[in-house]
Scaffold this active site. Structure first.
Site, PDB file in Angstrom:
ATOM      1  N   LYS A  15       0.860  -1.192   0.000  1.00  0.00           N
ATOM      2  CA  LYS A  15       0.000   0.000   0.000  1.00  0.00           C
ATOM      3  C   LYS A  15       0.905   1.254   0.000  1.00  0.00           C
ATOM      4  CE  LYS A  15      -3.469  -2.856   2.130  1.00  0.00           C
ATOM      5  NZ  LYS A  15      -4.660  -2.994   2.949  1.00  0.00           N
ATOM      6  N   HIS A  99      -8.267  -3.501  -6.014  1.00  0.00           N
ATOM      7  CA  HIS A  99      -8.210  -3.557  -4.546  1.00  0.00           C
ATOM      8  C   HIS A  99      -9.379  -2.751  -3.973  1.00  0.00           C
ATOM      9  CE1 HIS A  99      -6.934  -3.135  -0.429  1.00  0.00           C
ATOM     10  NE2 HIS A  99      -6.171  -4.189  -0.625  1.00  0.00           N
ATOM     11  N   GLU A 101      -9.566  -0.780  -1.594  1.00  0.00           N
ATOM     12  CA  GLU A 101      -9.239   0.623  -1.292  1.00  0.00           C
ATOM     13  C   GLU A 101      -9.303   1.471  -2.557  1.00  0.00           C
ATOM     14  OE1 GLU A 101      -5.563  -0.242   0.725  1.00  0.00           O
ATOM     15  OE2 GLU A 101      -6.721  -1.210   2.314  1.00  0.00           O
ATOM     16  N   GLU A 171     -10.661 -10.851  -0.814  1.00  0.00           N
ATOM     17  CA  GLU A 171     -10.338 -10.002   0.332  1.00  0.00           C
ATOM     18  C   GLU A 171     -11.622  -9.426   0.917  1.00  0.00           C
ATOM     19  OE1 GLU A 171      -5.938  -8.620   0.132  1.00  0.00           O
ATOM     20  OE2 GLU A 171      -7.233  -7.050  -0.640  1.00  0.00           O
ATOM     21  N   GLY A 177      -6.997  -5.012   7.376  1.00  0.00           N
ATOM     22  CA  GLY A 177      -6.427  -4.043   8.310  1.00  0.00           C
ATOM     23  C   GLY A 177      -7.153  -3.989   9.647  1.00  0.00           C
ATOM     24  N   SER A 216      -5.872  -9.493   7.006  1.00  0.00           N
ATOM     25  CA  SER A 216      -5.271  -9.812   8.309  1.00  0.00           C
ATOM     26  C   SER A 216      -4.578 -11.176   8.341  1.00  0.00           C
ATOM     27  CB  SER A 216      -6.315  -9.695   9.424  1.00  0.00           C
ATOM     28  OG  SER A 216      -6.818  -8.361   9.500  1.00  0.00           O
TER      29      SER A 216
HETATM   30  P1  13P Z   1      -4.024  -6.542   5.807  1.00  0.00           P
HETATM   31  O1  13P Z   1      -3.181  -7.803   5.652  1.00  0.00           O
HETATM   32  O2  13P Z   1      -3.271  -5.418   6.433  1.00  0.00           O
HETATM   33  O3  13P Z   1      -5.339  -6.839   6.459  1.00  0.00           O
HETATM   34  O4  13P Z   1      -4.356  -6.035   4.319  1.00  0.00           O
HETATM   35  C1  13P Z   1      -4.880  -6.934   3.411  1.00  0.00           C
HETATM   36  C2  13P Z   1      -4.872  -6.300   2.072  1.00  0.00           C
HETATM   37  O5  13P Z   1      -5.609  -5.374   1.808  1.00  0.00           O
HETATM   38  C3  13P Z   1      -3.912  -6.802   1.081  1.00  0.00           C
HETATM   39  O6  13P Z   1      -4.189  -6.316  -0.182  1.00  0.00           O
END
Ligand code: 13P
Length: 255
Positions: A15, A99, A101, A171, A177, A216
């Protein structure tokens, strides 16, 4: 365990973390620690600015470098965007697309993904497509409906026999996160559903496609997740920022 015909894949999504100096430091430690680990493919996705140096530092290692996003046009008036030829020029091997996000915060659409995916495959790059439901969608019993909509729309332009070349990352947004990992049963069930959707298009491609779990993933839960029959590895955020943790997760995928 997943089908032995599918090599597990573990990808680090950094990220918006790590300067070039921090990325270099991580990779110097990680490349040494991972040695010649076989049995799993490893992809690291740093921010754009660290890509050239990351490609250089992993050149004599099995680690591949990918971007976190890409535009579907080769060039044009798209301020702030990076194209596939620009990644190819650097020796970057692929890109994450879709993704949550980017979908949520930067308005990435299914229509854009349907253009990005064939463009990546045409250029010989690896495409890692992220899909997943929100907590409200899961609570409303709509997980499969959401996954179906994303898979059908995003992969509509990829020919059935090419689906095996796409890595899909399941995901669940509520697990990203948050420290709240999906249970192995939840992850296996969703990933088996995604594989069935791919099989509706092309059974051989569905059997070959790597479908990984993200949300996670940590050294403490990686092995049990990766032992499920349809989970072919992981897409790792927070825990991939620490070289020791990421080594442990990669090792869990290649027991
Ligand atoms: P985390 O492993 O921090 O939960 O993030 C997962 C993620 O978004 C990977 O693309």
């Amino acid at each position: 365990m997943p089908d032995a015909a599918r090599t597990p894949l573990v990808a680090a999504n950094w990220k918006m973390h790590k300067t070039v100096a921090e990325s270099d430091d991580f990779l110097d430690r990680f490349v040494g620690a991972i040695g010649d680990l076989t049995g799993a493919e490893i992809v690291v996705c740093p921010p754009y600015t660290a890509l050239p140096s990351a490609v250089e530092r992993t050149r004599r290692s099995p680690i591949r470098i990918a971007a976190q996003n890409v535009h579907f046009e080769d060039s044009g008036a798209f301020t702030g965007e990076i194209s596939i030829p620009m990644l190819v020029e650097l020796g970057v091997g692929g890109a994450i697309v879709g993704h949550s996000e980017r979908r949520r915060l930067f308005c990435e659409t299914d229509e854009a993904l349907a253009r990005k995916l064939p463009a990546l495959l045409d250029a010989g790059l690896e495409a890692i497509l992220c899909v997943g439901e929100t907590e409200a969608e899961r609570d409303a019993g709509r997980t499969e409906e959401v996954l179906r909509r994303q898979i059908e729309a995003d992969l509509a332009t990829v020919a059935g026999e090419r689906l095996g070349a796409v890595v899909v990352a399941y995901e669940p947004i509520w697990a990203i996160g948050t420290g709240r990992t999906a249970t192995r049963e939840q992850a296996q069930e969703a990933i088996a559903f995604i594989r069935a959707l791919l099989a509706d298009r092309d059974p051989a491609a569905a059997a070959a496609a790597r479908i990984v779990y993200g949300g996670s993933v940590k050294p403490a839960n990686a092995a049990e997740l990766f032992a499920e029959p349809d989970i072919d590895g992981g897409l790792v955020g927070g825990a991939s920022l620490d070289p020791d943790d990421f080594v442990a997760i990669c090792a869990a995928a290649a027991p």
